[in-house]
Motif scaffolding. Structure first.
Motif, mmCIF file in Angstrom:
data_model
loop_
_atom_site.group_PDB
_atom_site.id
_atom_site.type_symbol
_atom_site.label_atom_id
_atom_site.label_comp_id
_atom_site.label_asym_id
_atom_site.label_seq_id
_atom_site.Cartn_x
_atom_site.Cartn_y
_atom_site.Cartn_z
ATOM 1 N N TYR A 116 51.978 30.640 39.465
ATOM 2 C CA TYR A 116 50.746 31.309 39.068
ATOM 3 C C TYR A 116 50.807 32.750 39.553
ATOM 4 O O TYR A 116 51.024 33.002 40.730
ATOM 5 N N ARG A 117 50.647 33.676 38.619
ATOM 6 C CA ARG A 117 50.688 35.105 38.933
ATOM 7 C C ARG A 117 49.306 35.702 38.725
ATOM 8 O O ARG A 117 48.647 35.407 37.721
ATOM 9 N N SER A 118 48.908 36.553 39.632
ATOM 10 C CA SER A 118 47.605 37.200 39.477
ATOM 11 C C SER A 118 47.553 37.994 38.173
ATOM 12 O O SER A 118 46.510 38.054 37.515
ATOM 13 N N SER A 119 48.670 38.542 37.765
ATOM 14 C CA SER A 119 48.706 39.336 36.533
ATOM 15 C C SER A 119 48.419 38.489 35.290
ATOM 16 O O SER A 119 47.974 39.017 34.270
ATOM 17 N N ASP A 120 48.638 37.179 35.365
ATOM 18 C CA ASP A 120 48.364 36.299 34.227
ATOM 19 C C ASP A 120 46.873 36.222 33.904
ATOM 20 O O ASP A 120 46.494 35.846 32.798
ATOM 21 N N TYR A 121 46.039 36.552 34.855
ATOM 22 C CA TYR A 121 44.593 36.438 34.678
ATOM 23 C C TYR A 121 43.934 37.767 34.324
ATOM 24 O O TYR A 121 42.773 37.797 33.951
#
Length: 87
Positions: free
Chosen positions: A21-26
């Protein structure tokens, strides 16, 4: 402590499901609620995690995603999550 309007640094986490899970995905999709706790299966952390579970669906309806982070290993996280039926 972050100030209002300050963007948090990017990060990557391995979830209980083995996914990254990457913060950039959100970014631009959902807001993130990230909470840090010291250890799985301790009294205080268990209470707070279970309280969070009670409002999890409501939070997600508002386009937030919740990520809990501690220093425990994945096996401990999985056991903790399953024991208390945490999302």
């Amino acid at each position: 402590m972050f100030k209002k309007g300050v963007v948090a640094p990017g990060f990557e986490l391995i979830g209980n499901d083995g996914e990254i899970y990457r913060s950039s995905d959100y970014k631009g999709e959902k807001w993130l609620v990230v909470f840090f706790y010291p250890k799985d299966n301790t009294p205080g952390c268990t209470i707070k995690s279970c309280e969070s579970k009670e409002i999890y669906d409501e939070i997600r309806l508002l386009r937030y995603e919740v990520l809990g982070i501690s220093r425990d290993d994945i096996k401990s996280h999985i056991n903790f999550s399953q024991k208390y039926d945490l999302p």
